[in-house]
Design a protein around this motif. Structure first.
Motif, PDB file in Angstrom:
ATOM      1  N   ASP A   8      -0.121  51.923 -39.761  1.00  0.00           N
ATOM      2  CA  ASP A   8      -1.523  51.638 -39.455  1.00  0.00           C
ATOM      3  C   ASP A   8      -2.180  50.864 -40.599  1.00  0.00           C
ATOM      4  OD1 ASP A   8      -0.533  54.140 -38.114  1.00  0.00           O
ATOM      5  OD2 ASP A   8      -2.456  53.963 -37.088  1.00  0.00           O
ATOM      6  N   ARG A   9      -1.909  51.301 -41.838  1.00  0.00           N
ATOM      7  CA  ARG A   9      -2.480  50.627 -42.998  1.00  0.00           C
ATOM      8  C   ARG A   9      -1.844  49.260 -43.209  1.00  0.00           C
ATOM      9  NH1 ARG A   9      -1.185  54.427 -47.471  1.00  0.00           N
ATOM     10  NH2 ARG A   9       0.110  55.519 -45.946  1.00  0.00           N
ATOM     11  N   MET A  10      -0.551  49.147 -42.865  1.00  0.00           N
ATOM     12  CA  MET A  10       0.101  47.840 -42.946  1.00  0.00           C
ATOM     13  C   MET A  10      -0.579  46.840 -42.011  1.00  0.00           C
ATOM     14  SD  MET A  10       4.183  48.651 -43.109  1.00  0.00           S
ATOM     15  CE  MET A  10       4.985  49.186 -44.632  1.00  0.00           C
ATOM     16  N   LEU A  11      -0.907  47.302 -40.806  1.00  0.00           N
ATOM     17  CA  LEU A  11      -1.564  46.427 -39.834  1.00  0.00           C
ATOM     18  C   LEU A  11      -2.953  46.025 -40.322  1.00  0.00           C
ATOM     19  CD1 LEU A  11      -0.466  48.261 -36.566  1.00  0.00           C
ATOM     20  CD2 LEU A  11       0.229  45.974 -37.298  1.00  0.00           C
ATOM     21  N   GLU A  12      -3.659  46.935 -40.950  1.00  0.00           N
ATOM     22  CA  GLU A  12      -4.970  46.612 -41.503  1.00  0.00           C
ATOM     23  C   GLU A  12      -4.852  45.525 -42.568  1.00  0.00           C
ATOM     24  OE1 GLU A  12      -6.527  50.281 -42.933  1.00  0.00           O
ATOM     25  OE2 GLU A  12      -6.822  51.145 -40.928  1.00  0.00           O
ATOM     26  N   LYS A  13      -3.847  45.647 -43.423  1.00  0.00           N
ATOM     27  CA  LYS A  13      -3.611  44.628 -44.458  1.00  0.00           C
ATOM     28  C   LYS A  13      -3.253  43.289 -43.810  1.00  0.00           C
ATOM     29  CE  LYS A  13      -3.629  47.539 -48.114  1.00  0.00           C
ATOM     30  NZ  LYS A  13      -4.534  47.445 -49.277  1.00  0.00           N
TER      31      LYS A  13
END
Length: 337
Positions: free
Chosen positions: A113-118
């Motif tokens: 999820d955080r990878m997608l935000e980045k």
């Protein structure tokens, strides 16, 4: 509209863990699609690296039950790095981004999820980096830290405590496709791509089931592969060592001449024996390092395929070898690199 995500999961004899991996990835994919972070056309692609168990059979069954799952079956075992590259290059024409991770569930799926935000913030590459090594034994923790330290001193640009858990955009995958090395070390190649990158920290879990595919012997081989594939520093060390030995030999020559002029020559058998063994050992070591590089040059000049794909299960793009079709050889084996 949300971008299309493909998970790429290399698998080698993972029949024990694969059903659970598929279940967790299925839940995560549905959650991400529902939240609007990724397109409904996103997929999970398992890459079978010549497994000797039921891994490919399980992948086939998953594909038949749910079109969310796809599979790539290599013609034979080619190793983790080649299997990962095969998956990434196979999905490259179809995805906007790809996340690679191992099948053993040690990588934190929720970190995606955080990878997608980045990614949506502008990063082409997002590295999953371990925040701690609490689950490792003292030996593995020490050797791993030594590995990354050695790689740094040898001049290789790697991300410390990062394995192959990463997100790559389509542009980054296109950049990766330009690298034609036969001797693959993706942890060092990916940073060379040079597009905007970021890091996501996560806690690595223990392996869910099965046994590690990287025993000590294989880890040492992997370290040698990484150093010799990306750096010529060992050759420079040999040159420096040769200069140092040459300077020492001159000093010994001057010392011997002075002793001879003073009439105090001594047989010096012990010193001579030690010198012969030391210099002989250095010569053999130097030949071994040079031989390693020559061997890699030999493999690179042959330009053999890094992998051959036997089957690709993906009905969405009109290529599903699970269904009977009249395939020519070119149709059946279109992917190779």
């Amino acid at each position: 509209m949300a971008d299309k995500l493909y998970f790429v999961i290399p698998c080698y004899n993972e029949e024990e863990v694969l059903p659970e991996t598929a279940r967790r990835l299925q839940e995560k994919m549905h959650a991400l699609i529902k939240s609007g972070m990724i397109s409904g056309d996103s997929r999970v692609v398992f890459v079978n690296d010549g497994s000797g168990d039921r891994t490919w059979e399980i992948i086939r069954n998953l594909h038949e039950k749910d079109g969310l799952f796809s599979g790539v079956n290599l013609s034979r075992n080619r190793g983790h790095q080649n299997a990962l590259l095969a998956g990434l290059m196979t999905v490259r024409p179809y995805c906007d981004m790809a996340i690679s991770m191992d099948a053993d569930l040690q990588d934190d799926i929720n970190a995606c999820d955080r990878m997608l935000e980045k990614y949506y913030s502008g990063s082409d590459i997002v590295y999953g980096v371990r925040s701690a090594r609490k689950t490792d034994t003292w030996f593995k923790r020490t050797t791993a830290e030594g590995f990354y330290s050695l790689m740094k001193h040898m001049g290789t640009n790697t991300v410390s405590n990062h394995a192959d858990f990463r997100l790559m955009s389509r542009r980054a995958l296109d950049g990766l496709s330009e690298f034609g090395e036969v001797n693959l070390f993706l942890r060092g190649i990916v940073p060379m791509i040079g597009y905007p990158s970021d890091v996501v920290y996560y806690e690595r879990a223990e392996r869910f089931a099965g046994t590690s595919k990287y025993p000590l012997k294989k880890m040492l081989s992997f370290a040698v592969e990484g150093i010799t594939s990306l750096s010529i520093e060992p050759l420079r060390i040999i040159s420096q060592l040769g200069i140092a030995v040459f300077l020492v030999s001159i000093a010994i020559l001057i010392y011997s001449l002075i002793r001879y002029a003073m009439g105090a020559t001594v047989p010096g058998w012990t010193f001579l024996a030690i010198s012969i063994w030391a210099i002989g050992g250095l010569i053999l070591l130097a030949l071994g390092v040079i031989g390693e590089y020559i061997g890699k040059i030999y493999l690179e000049t042959k330009a053999r395929p890094r992998y051959l794909i036997r089957e690709f299960l993906d009905s969405e793009h009109g290529f599903d070898t699970d269904k009977p079709r009249n395939l020519t050889r070119k149709d059946k084996y279109p992917f190779h690199s």
